[in-house]
Write a protein that holds these residues in place. Structure first.
Motif, PDB file in Angstrom:
ATOM      1  N   ILE A 240     -61.045  19.218  34.439  1.00 47.93           N
ATOM      2  CA  ILE A 240     -60.014  20.068  35.041  1.00 47.93           C
ATOM      3  C   ILE A 240     -58.807  19.192  35.345  1.00 47.93           C
ATOM      4  CG2 ILE A 240     -59.444  21.611  36.959  1.00 47.93           C
ATOM      5  CD1 ILE A 240     -62.572  21.896  37.340  1.00 47.93           C
ATOM      6  N   ARG A 241     -57.639  19.590  34.825  1.00 53.48           N
ATOM      7  CA  ARG A 241     -56.450  18.777  35.043  1.00 53.48           C
ATOM      8  C   ARG A 241     -55.828  19.127  36.385  1.00 53.48           C
ATOM      9  NH1 ARG A 241     -50.910  17.653  34.014  1.00 53.48           N
ATOM     10  NH2 ARG A 241     -50.654  15.756  32.798  1.00 53.48           N
ATOM     11  N   GLY A 242     -55.855  18.190  37.304  1.00 54.41           N
ATOM     12  CA  GLY A 242     -55.250  18.439  38.607  1.00 54.41           C
ATOM     13  C   GLY A 242     -55.638  17.369  39.602  1.00 54.41           C
ATOM     14  N   ARG A 243     -54.767  17.139  40.569  1.00 54.39           N
ATOM     15  CA  ARG A 243     -55.087  16.149  41.591  1.00 54.39           C
ATOM     16  C   ARG A 243     -55.817  16.866  42.728  1.00 54.39           C
ATOM     17  NH1 ARG A 243     -53.724  10.687  43.073  1.00 54.39           N
ATOM     18  NH2 ARG A 243     -52.005  10.154  41.712  1.00 54.39           N
ATOM     19  N   VAL A 244     -56.920  16.287  43.173  1.00 52.44           N
ATOM     20  CA  VAL A 244     -57.681  16.884  44.271  1.00 52.44           C
ATOM     21  C   VAL A 244     -56.885  16.736  45.564  1.00 52.44           C
ATOM     22  CG1 VAL A 244     -59.783  16.685  45.661  1.00 52.44           C
ATOM     23  CG2 VAL A 244     -59.907  16.536  43.166  1.00 52.44           C
ATOM     24  N   ALA A 258     -58.338  21.739  44.735  1.00 48.47           N
ATOM     25  CA  ALA A 258     -57.325  21.099  43.893  1.00 48.47           C
ATOM     26  C   ALA A 258     -56.421  22.174  43.323  1.00 48.47           C
ATOM     27  CB  ALA A 258     -57.993  20.334  42.759  1.00 48.47           C
ATOM     28  N   GLU A 259     -55.356  21.726  42.679  1.00 50.34           N
ATOM     29  CA  GLU A 259     -54.548  22.671  41.926  1.00 50.34           C
ATOM     30  C   GLU A 259     -54.760  22.357  40.457  1.00 50.34           C
ATOM     31  OE1 GLU A 259     -50.177  24.602  41.448  1.00 50.34           O
ATOM     32  OE2 GLU A 259     -51.009  24.001  43.363  1.00 50.34           O
ATOM     33  N   ASP A 260     -55.144  23.362  39.682  1.00 47.50           N
ATOM     34  CA  ASP A 260     -55.285  23.173  38.246  1.00 47.50           C
ATOM     35  C   ASP A 260     -53.878  23.140  37.665  1.00 47.50           C
ATOM     36  OD1 ASP A 260     -55.481  23.653  35.445  1.00 47.50           O
ATOM     37  OD2 ASP A 260     -57.520  24.394  35.734  1.00 47.50           O
ATOM     38  N   ILE A 263     -53.245  25.593  34.451  1.00 50.59           N
ATOM     39  CA  ILE A 263     -53.073  27.039  34.610  1.00 50.59           C
ATOM     40  C   ILE A 263     -52.266  27.366  35.864  1.00 50.59           C
ATOM     41  CG2 ILE A 263     -55.113  27.664  33.255  1.00 50.59           C
ATOM     42  CD1 ILE A 263     -56.633  28.069  35.870  1.00 50.59           C
ATOM     43  N   GLY A 264     -51.982  26.333  36.679  1.00 47.91           N
ATOM     44  CA  GLY A 264     -51.094  26.530  37.823  1.00 47.91           C
ATOM     45  C   GLY A 264     -51.753  27.189  39.025  1.00 47.91           C
ATOM     46  N   ASN A 265     -53.050  27.402  38.978  1.00 52.47           N
ATOM     47  CA  ASN A 265     -53.740  28.059  40.093  1.00 52.47           C
ATOM     48  C   ASN A 265     -54.531  27.062  40.926  1.00 52.47           C
ATOM     49  OD1 ASN A 265     -52.888  30.580  39.363  1.00 52.47           O
ATOM     50  ND2 ASN A 265     -54.699  31.007  38.104  1.00 52.47           N
ATOM     51  N   PRO A 266     -54.710  27.371  42.212  1.00 50.44           N
ATOM     52  CA  PRO A 266     -55.613  26.531  42.994  1.00 50.44           C
ATOM     53  C   PRO A 266     -57.053  26.750  42.529  1.00 50.44           C
ATOM     54  CG  PRO A 266     -54.714  28.317  44.344  1.00 50.44           C
ATOM     55  CD  PRO A 266     -54.097  28.444  42.993  1.00 50.44           C
ATOM     56  N   VAL A 267     -57.844  25.692  42.547  1.00 48.25           N
ATOM     57  CA  VAL A 267     -59.265  25.827  42.199  1.00 48.25           C
ATOM     58  C   VAL A 267     -60.095  25.229  43.322  1.00 48.25           C
ATOM     59  CG1 VAL A 267     -59.149  25.868  39.677  1.00 48.25           C
ATOM     60  CG2 VAL A 267     -59.156  23.684  40.865  1.00 48.25           C
ATOM     61  N   GLU A 268     -61.302  25.751  43.474  1.00 46.19           N
ATOM     62  CA  GLU A 268     -62.210  25.230  44.491  1.00 46.19           C
ATOM     63  C   GLU A 268     -63.582  25.099  43.842  1.00 46.19           C
ATOM     64  OE1 GLU A 268     -61.709  26.389  48.821  1.00 46.19           O
ATOM     65  OE2 GLU A 268     -63.612  27.356  48.343  1.00 46.19           O
ATOM     66  N   VAL A 269     -64.177  23.938  43.973  1.00 44.89           N
ATOM     67  CA  VAL A 269     -65.510  23.717  43.415  1.00 44.89           C
ATOM     68  C   VAL A 269     -66.440  23.311  44.554  1.00 44.89           C
ATOM     69  CG1 VAL A 269     -66.900  22.337  41.811  1.00 44.89           C
ATOM     70  CG2 VAL A 269     -64.566  22.986  41.187  1.00 44.89           C
ATOM     71  N   GLU A 270     -67.589  23.989  44.646  1.00 46.53           N
ATOM     72  CA  GLU A 270     -68.593  23.614  45.638  1.00 46.53           C
ATOM     73  C   GLU A 270     -69.422  22.480  45.045  1.00 46.53           C
ATOM     74  OE1 GLU A 270     -70.953  26.639  48.349  1.00 46.53           O
ATOM     75  OE2 GLU A 270     -72.182  25.973  46.646  1.00 46.53           O
TER      76      GLU A 270
END
Lengths: 351, 351
Positions: A240-244, A258-260, A263-270
């Motif tokens: 996933i391209r983005g800085r945590v 992080a922000e992807d 795709i420009g959206n915030p992402v959250e991974v558990e």
């Protein structure tokens, strides 16, 4: 030509003058081997109680997954068995005077001080993994489930990788490419070793899911691109391209936000485990050592090469050479190359 | 110790056996220098009519912008002035027999065939810039305004960079990271040399606008990240993440079409010049040379290292060593390191 004849020939040619090698990682070991194999004498000092440096902390090499500890052990054994190498552990340099061809060095050894005359000095002091304590937003130090890449290596070596249906998040560039809290430079090998860690995880536990947050995937040179492709395609590691931005403790889990940036959206991974690829920084005490030797360091504290391209192992002082990752983040093969180049320079002064 | 005493000592120690070095780029020149400076004898053969290899094609080095041609000329001069090096231009290897310590090699020189006994062989055959003829979508070969990075270097050296309010587009990864038409590997240095070219353009012509299309920005190691940041921030080079789909000739301009993979939209840039960062590929004829020497190549045609990490300059055959970018894309400093390591290995066999 028989082995005996070789030995006799070599004996006649033994070079009288010695080279001091500071640091017993792969660069220093290589320099010592090449000096001794060419009839020279090497005095290899290591501040720790064992040889092998950072290489000896690894389980596997990369991009070829070979047995790292076995390779290091083999190289140490070769060095120990060569006649011309004396190895002093838990030993540091106290002072240095004189000039190329004729240095006087004072060493602090476990059995007291010792003075030596050496013709050349090879600095192979290695690197240090940054402790990411400044990155409080990643919960490092607060949560036992947030570890560095080096700690992940130890977990793997000790069979402590998480089992079952777990999610592990790998975070690139912790302390690298970050003017604010870390270093401006790229640490060069983190992209590849994070891919290696993700593969190691999937090999040890096929049920695990692996996520890698990256800024740019930096897999330079032959075999590296292919290696990371393998992580993606064969082992289904999700990149996933983005800085945590933040790692939040949530019950017995971690939430990685992080922000992807694709795709420009915030992402959250558990996640059950977060692995921080912390920067390679100069070896601890590098500026003090540079002061004793009278050689220059750069803005970061790495030892400064006389000329970045064609004098990569010359320090700012004649007769003092640099080898391996104490000048900049470097792959193992490049560190071995620099060890050999430094040996060939030191041998010239030993004649 | 006086200079005279040194000379006498060295004379007494001269090693009888010779090393054949194949290739007169920076890796081969370094190997020859280190062998000669350690009392050995080197026979350096180069298939072209001049020394310097690909390095000699550059105007500036990077990430430190130093005078490349001046550095190469200095290193060639050092090699020419060292007693122990014989240089043969326009010379190739015809055959090789024997074993480590005692090879018989037959050379084709401008003045006829010549047979030599050598103890060791160093292969430093360099690399080749891929001709991007397969990339018909980039109009290479059709439009004189689409050039390779190597051609851009020549334009810069000859003062032919475009003047006035022009737009120049630099395209990364032409032939690299591309299983379909090029090579799967990353060529390692294109990101950095494209940044160098953009900076050279802006220095020569501050009115010019520079655009770089990239997949990942790969600026590994100390100084590289900072260098590309400088291109962006000090020289206002615009970096766009996306693979270029097509270059279209439109009157006296070019239209560069790509998809911006960060914002997801197609982008089009009108350009006066397009520079393709073409892949580093194995040196031409590498498989033939490997056949003559009896050494292994990899899937791409690069010479195969015996062990990727700690035996980077050992070929698959004892006594035949590898140095520089004929094993994989490599920076100049690493090639110099490998040249020194190969020299230290060859010297062992020369005793």
């Amino acid at each position: 030509m028989s082995g005996t004849e070789w030995a006799v020939e070599k004996e006649g040619e033994t070079l009288a003058k010695k080279t001091l090698i500071i640091g017993g990682g792969i660069a220093g070991i290589t320099a010592a081997q090449k000096i001794a194999q060419n009839g020279g004498a090497a005095l290899l000092i290591e501040k720790e109680g064992h040889l092998g440096g950072n290489f000896a902390q690894l389980t596997y090499t990369f991009p070829v997954l070979a047995d790292a500890k076995g390779i290091v052990a083999r190289e140490i054994k070769t060095a120990q068995e060569l006649g011309g190498i004396e190895i002093l552990l838990q030993t540091t340099l106290e002072s240095c005077s004189g000039e190329a061809g004729n240095f006087t060095v004072e060493l602090r050894t476990p059995s007291g001080r010792r003075t030596e005359q050496v013709a050349a000095i090879v600095v192979a002091a290695g690197f240090h993994y940054m402790e990411p304590t400044a990155y409080t937003e990643y919960a490092y130090g607060r949560s036992a489930k947030v570890v560095t890449s080096l700690e992940f290596e130890r977990m793997a070596a000790e069979g402590r990788l998480p089992q079952g249906q777990v999610r592990v998040v790998f975070v690139h560039c912790v302390g690298s490419r970050d003017k604010a809290k870390g270093y401006r430079y790229c640490s060069k090998i983190c992209c590849s070793y994070s891919a290696k860690h993700a593969i190691m995880l999937k090999q040890a536990n096929p049920e695990a899911k692996a996520y890698v947050f990256y800024i740019d995937i930096r897999a330079l040179g032959k075999g590296y691109e292919e290696f990371i492709r393998e992580a993606m395609e064969k082992y289904n590691v999700r990149y996933i391209r983005g800085r945590v931005a933040k790692v939040i403790e949530s019950g017995d889990k971690l939430l990685v936000r992080a922000e992807d940036s694709l795709i420009g959206n915030p992402v959250e991974v558990e996640a059950d485990l977060v692995v921080l690829a912390s920067a390679m920084e100069p070896p601890q005490g590098s500026r003090d050592l540079a002061g004793i030797l009278g050689i220059a360091t750069d803005e970061y504290g790495f030892f400064r090469e006389a000329e970045a391209n064609v004098r990569p192992c010359h320090s700012s002082k004649e007769g003092v050479f640099l080898a391996g990752s104490c000048t900049q983040p470097m792959e193992i093969a490049a560190a071995v190359g620099m060890g050999g180049l430094a040996a060939s320079e030191a041998l010239i002064l030993s004649r």
